[in-house]
Motif scaffolding. Structure first.
Motif, short mmCIF file in Angstrom:
data_model
loop_
_atom_site.label_atom_id
_atom_site.label_comp_id
_atom_site.label_asym_id
_atom_site.label_seq_id
_atom_site.Cartn_x
_atom_site.Cartn_y
_atom_site.Cartn_z
N LEU A 22 0.81 -1.22 0.00
CA LEU A 22 0.00 0.00 0.00
C LEU A 22 0.84 1.27 0.00
N TYR A 23 2.14 1.12 0.24
CA TYR A 23 3.03 2.29 0.30
C TYR A 23 4.46 1.83 0.14
N ASN A 50 -8.52 1.56 4.19
CA ASN A 50 -9.05 2.56 3.26
C ASN A 50 -9.26 3.92 3.93
N ARG A 67 -4.29 4.31 -1.73
CA ARG A 67 -4.65 3.17 -2.57
C ARG A 67 -5.77 2.40 -1.91
N ASP A 110 -8.56 -7.83 -3.54
CA ASP A 110 -7.12 -7.53 -3.49
C ASP A 110 -6.38 -8.41 -2.48
#
Length: 501
Positions: free
Chosen positions: A242-243, A300, A305, A311
């Motif tokens: 995510l990062y 979220n 993202r 996912d």
């Protein structure tokens, strides 16, 4: 044939059982450890994989537990620098239900309560000007950055069991304790595995059965206990990264619960955990739809993202056997441990363990041996604090230098393979490499770099018996391997009998 007599019969091959087996064997006691499944087959492989003091436990006044865990944090890092390493955590304040002064005060205590030595202390950063904010949906405002450590949890269990075995303990996986009764001057116990039932005798029992601790007390040993166990399910999801960066995030939710987002296996983010009451008998756990939705919503809320259930690459869940302190919600139940020592006329003890956390397993083992010492009057003192785990005898605990040296020793081996073996096995990587100078010398590649040499080592040395043991507990190669890897491993194991353990 007369039953073999042991000093200690330990039930449970999780972190507490393996840690006590190691400690006891190192003091010269004869030890038999049995587990109905694989080592770390349940709770101890389903953690958030942190060696940490537990920052949020300060909120519940668990100062003794936090201090003990913080002291252990750097000690365990020194004992096993291949499977434990530092990790920085970013704690954004943009959506915090706690005021900044409260969080900063908690972090001040966290930095000073446990005698921090090598880990860097807390700092305050502005996310507007820091790369640590990249990837957040709102990269603004203040964040606190503090230190804890990461651990390969299931490998920590295996290494304790391996050290115990090398000091004389017997480790029998896929073996159940079905009955135990006091008789004369020993416990008489019946254990069962695929080969049938066997009887053994022991001077003391240690009940480290985790979620099954009450079952061992009642059904197996025919006793009662004043202590209760509170079963709480914790679940995690793994998604594509995510990062960017090697740091983790501590995410604060509106309900005041905490969720971690942690870099995982190079290209994923691990998100967890949940705290859900588990009703009914212990069993293998799996994440449910409500937990999945909770973890996705948390991610979220913080990350740019956005992710959905589609996912998710992998999930895992475990049941934590917490000591029942009558707390109102599952998140507030103590992570401290409690012992129940039952004796018959001052002899033939059974020591049952309630609760605990992976970070304090070594101290828990010391405390267990302290309680048992009066039954073994000639038992030596404590020894584990400064003794490396197998593979952890890395000079100066400098993992990066060790990897560099190993790469220089084997210049024709692929660097990613050398690094992975060093991370998993430390100095024991040389046992797998043997005389190999190239990747091909290690034999067939079953996928994701898992060679025949490594597979043989896991089977003969680390009690691995199935593809699942190998791909998702001894390693996490299951996240990287081709679809047919498990089938190929199973076929190999079926045609190559186990020659050790």
């Amino acid at each position: 044939m007369h039953p073999v007599t042991y000093d200690l019969l330990i039930v449970g091959g999780g972190i507490n059982g393996a840690g006590i087996a190691r400690d006891a064997a190192g003091r010269g006691l004869s030890v038999l450890l049995v587990d109905q499944d694989d080592l770390a087959g349940h709770t101890s492989s389903a953690s958030t994989k942190l060696i940490h003091g537990g920052l949020r436990y300060l909120e519940y006044g668990e100062f003794r537990l936090v201090r003990e865990a913080l002291v252990e944090r750097e000690r365990l890092w020194r004992m096993a620098p291949h499977i434990i390493w530092p990790l920085r955590f970013v704690l954004p304040q943009t959506q915090s239900p706690r005021p900044g002064w409260m969080v900063r005060l908690g972090l001040f205590l966290y930095d000073h309560l446990g005698g921090r030595d090598r880990l860097p202390g807390t700092e305050t950063v502005s996310l507007d000007h820091s790369p640590l904010g990249h990837g957040l949906i709102d990269p603004h405002g203040t964040a606190f950055v503090y230190s804890d450590c990461w651990v390969e949890d299931s490998r920590l269990v295996v290494l304790n069991a391996l050290d115990a075995a090398e000091r004389g303990a017997e480790i029998r996986t896929r073996t159940r304790l079905t009955r135990a009764r006091r008789h004369g001057d020993h416990w008489q116990a019946t254990i069962a595995n695929a080969a049938g039932e066997h009887r053994v005798k022991a001077r003391a029992l240690v009940n480290a059965a985790g979620p099954w601790v009450a079952d061992v007390i009642g059904r197996v040993a025919g006793l009662d206990s004043e202590h209760g166990v509170r079963l709480v399910k914790g679940s995690h999801i793994v998604v594509p990264s995510l990062y960017d960066g090697a740091h983790a995030f501590m995410l604060q939710n509106p309900d005041r619960r905490i969720v971690f987002a942690i870099p995982y296996e190079g290209r994923f983010t691990l998100i967890g955990t949940t705290d859900e009451p588990w009703h009914g008998p212990p069993a293998r756990a799996s994440i449910d739809a409500e937990e999945t939705a909770y973890l996705l919503a948390t991610a979220n809320r913080y990350f740019a993202r956005q992710i959905a259930a589609t996912d998710i690459i992998w999930t895992y869940a475990g049941i934590r056997p917490l000591h029942d302190d009558r707390a109102g919600n599952a998140s507030a139940v103590t992570r401290d441990y409690a012992f129940d020592l039952d004796v018959d006329d001052g002899r033939l003890p059974i020591l049952s363990i309630f609760g605990g956390k992976i970070t304090t397993y070594r101290k828990l083992a010391e405390h267990a041996m302290r309680d048992l010492k009066r039954f073994f009057s000639d038992m030596p003192g404590e020894w584990t604090a400064d003794t490396p785990l197998p593979g952890g005898d890395i000079p100066d605990a400098d993992f990066d230098r060790f990897v560099a040296d190993l790469k220089r020793e084997r210049p024709q081996l692929s660097p990613p393979l050398v690094y992975r073996l060093a991370r998993a096995y430390g100095t024991r990587a040389r046992h797998i490499l043997g005389e190999a100078s190239t990747d091909a010398d290690l034999g067939e590649d079953f996928g994701a770099g898992l060679t025949r040499a490594e597979l043989d080592y896991l089977v003969t040395t680390e009690w691995a018996r199935t593809a699942e043991n190998i791909l998702f507990r001894r390693s996490k190669l299951g996240l990287h391997a081709p679809a047919d890897t498990a089938t190929r491993i199973t076929a190999y194991l079926n045609t190559h009998p186990v020659t050790a353990h």
